[in-house]
Write a protein that holds these residues in place. Structure first.
Motif, PDB file in Angstrom:
ATOM      1  N   GLY A  70       0.351   4.714  -0.984  1.00  0.00           N
ATOM      2  CA  GLY A  70       0.357   3.276  -0.727  1.00  0.00           C
ATOM      3  C   GLY A  70       1.744   2.676  -0.779  1.00  0.00           C
ATOM      4  O   GLY A  70       2.119   1.875   0.083  1.00  0.00           O
ATOM      5  N   LEU A  71       2.516   3.059  -1.785  1.00  0.00           N
ATOM      6  CA  LEU A  71       3.887   2.567  -1.895  1.00  0.00           C
ATOM      7  C   LEU A  71       4.717   2.976  -0.689  1.00  0.00           C
ATOM      8  O   LEU A  71       5.470   2.165  -0.129  1.00  0.00           O
ATOM      9  N   PRO A  80       2.472  -5.743   2.400  1.00  0.00           N
ATOM     10  CA  PRO A  80       2.202  -5.624   0.962  1.00  0.00           C
ATOM     11  C   PRO A  80       1.059  -4.641   0.689  1.00  0.00           C
ATOM     12  O   PRO A  80       0.173  -4.453   1.524  1.00  0.00           O
ATOM     13  N   LEU A  81       1.103  -4.033  -0.467  1.00  0.00           N
ATOM     14  CA  LEU A  81       0.055  -3.132  -0.942  1.00  0.00           C
ATOM     15  C   LEU A  81      -0.873  -3.924  -1.851  1.00  0.00           C
ATOM     16  O   LEU A  81      -0.405  -4.633  -2.749  1.00  0.00           O
ATOM     17  N   MET A  82      -2.172  -3.837  -1.597  1.00  0.00           N
ATOM     18  CA  MET A  82      -3.164  -4.489  -2.445  1.00  0.00           C
ATOM     19  C   MET A  82      -3.930  -3.386  -3.152  1.00  0.00           C
ATOM     20  O   MET A  82      -4.488  -2.503  -2.506  1.00  0.00           O
ATOM     21  N   ILE A  83      -3.935  -3.435  -4.489  1.00  0.00           N
ATOM     22  CA  ILE A  83      -4.579  -2.392  -5.287  1.00  0.00           C
ATOM     23  C   ILE A  83      -5.762  -2.986  -6.036  1.00  0.00           C
ATOM     24  O   ILE A  83      -5.610  -3.954  -6.776  1.00  0.00           O
ATOM     25  N   PHE A 140      -0.940  -6.948  -6.412  1.00  0.00           N
ATOM     26  CA  PHE A 140      -0.206  -6.857  -5.154  1.00  0.00           C
ATOM     27  C   PHE A 140       1.171  -6.268  -5.430  1.00  0.00           C
ATOM     28  O   PHE A 140       1.804  -6.592  -6.437  1.00  0.00           O
ATOM     29  N   VAL A 141       1.640  -5.415  -4.517  1.00  0.00           N
ATOM     30  CA  VAL A 141       2.969  -4.818  -4.608  1.00  0.00           C
ATOM     31  C   VAL A 141       3.641  -5.043  -3.259  1.00  0.00           C
ATOM     32  O   VAL A 141       3.058  -4.729  -2.212  1.00  0.00           O
ATOM     33  N   ASP A 142       4.858  -5.597  -3.275  1.00  0.00           N
ATOM     34  CA  ASP A 142       5.524  -5.845  -1.997  1.00  0.00           C
ATOM     35  C   ASP A 142       6.231  -4.576  -1.506  1.00  0.00           C
ATOM     36  O   ASP A 142       6.346  -3.599  -2.259  1.00  0.00           O
ATOM     37  N   PRO A 143       6.686  -4.563  -0.246  1.00  0.00           N
ATOM     38  CA  PRO A 143       7.299  -3.353   0.309  1.00  0.00           C
ATOM     39  C   PRO A 143       8.563  -2.879  -0.402  1.00  0.00           C
ATOM     40  O   PRO A 143       8.959  -1.732  -0.259  1.00  0.00           O
ATOM     41  N   SER A 144       9.185  -3.755  -1.196  1.00  0.00           N
ATOM     42  CA  SER A 144      10.351  -3.317  -1.970  1.00  0.00           C
ATOM     43  C   SER A 144       9.914  -2.627  -3.259  1.00  0.00           C
ATOM     44  O   SER A 144      10.735  -2.291  -4.090  1.00  0.00           O
TER      45      SER A 144
END
Length: 191
Positions: A70-71, A80-83, A140-144
């Motif tokens: 996902g990352l 963005p990654l939604m977990i 949520f995790v952003d692309p950075s």
């Protein structure tokens, strides 16, 4: 008379052989029938137990299998990654899953604008549990690769949980994750 007896014995032998043949054919038919029935039932069981990565959260959504995948996909795609952290036998996770999978806006956003991951086990990344390891929990995790701890749910005691009646709020947070992503990248300065 001996000839008549011989003929009667031959007829009796043939009739018994015919009865024996019919019985054998009947048993063979029964065995084959049962074989095909059990094969069909076995195939149906396998079909029912095959699980996709969606686990019921949305069959039209492309799901990644691991946090690392996902990352990587978030970084490459700039989405963005939604977990979603959940448990299969948790009543709150089940209720959230049902509401999530039936909410058209969430399904559309998840399908087109996010890298999606649902986990039934915890990760070792403590950044994904800023206020504890509970379920259900959505992060949520952003692309950075920055965990967006600023995007929270409604509850102070479980900041990243959502209940089934919170789907409109979750959809708003998904939009917020997209907007923050765009504004962060427009004004982002690498140090």
């Amino acid at each position: 008379m001996l000839g008549e007896r011989a003929v009667a014995l031959v007829h009796l032998f043939h009739s018994r052989a015919s009865v024996h043949t019919i019985i054998m054919q009947h048993w063979m038919f029964c065995v084959l029938f049962l074989f095909f029935v059990f094969c069909d039932v076995s195939t149906q069981r396998k079909k029912k137990t095959v699980q996709t990565l969606s686990r019921g959260w949305g069959g039209d959504i492309t799901w990644v299998q691991t946090y690392e995948e996902g990352l990587n996909k978030a970084h490459v795609s700039k989405k963005p990654l939604m977990i979603i952290h959940h448990l299969e036998d948790c009543q709150y996770s089940k209720a959230l899953k049902k509401a999530f999978s039936e909410h058209s806006t969430i399904q559309r956003l998840a399908k087109s604008d996010f890298i999606m991951l649902n986990l039934v086990h915890e990760t070792t990344d403590k950044n994904l549990a800023p206020d504890g390891f509970y379920v259900p929990r959505i992060m949520f995790v952003d692309p950075s690769m920055t965990v967006r701890a600023d995007i929270t749910g409604k509850y102070a005691n479980r900041m990243y949980t959502y209940e089934s009646e919170d789907m409109d709020f979750l959809a708003e947070n998904m939009m917020k994750a997209k907007i923050l992503l765009k504004s962060d990248h427009e004004g982002h300065v690498d140090l």
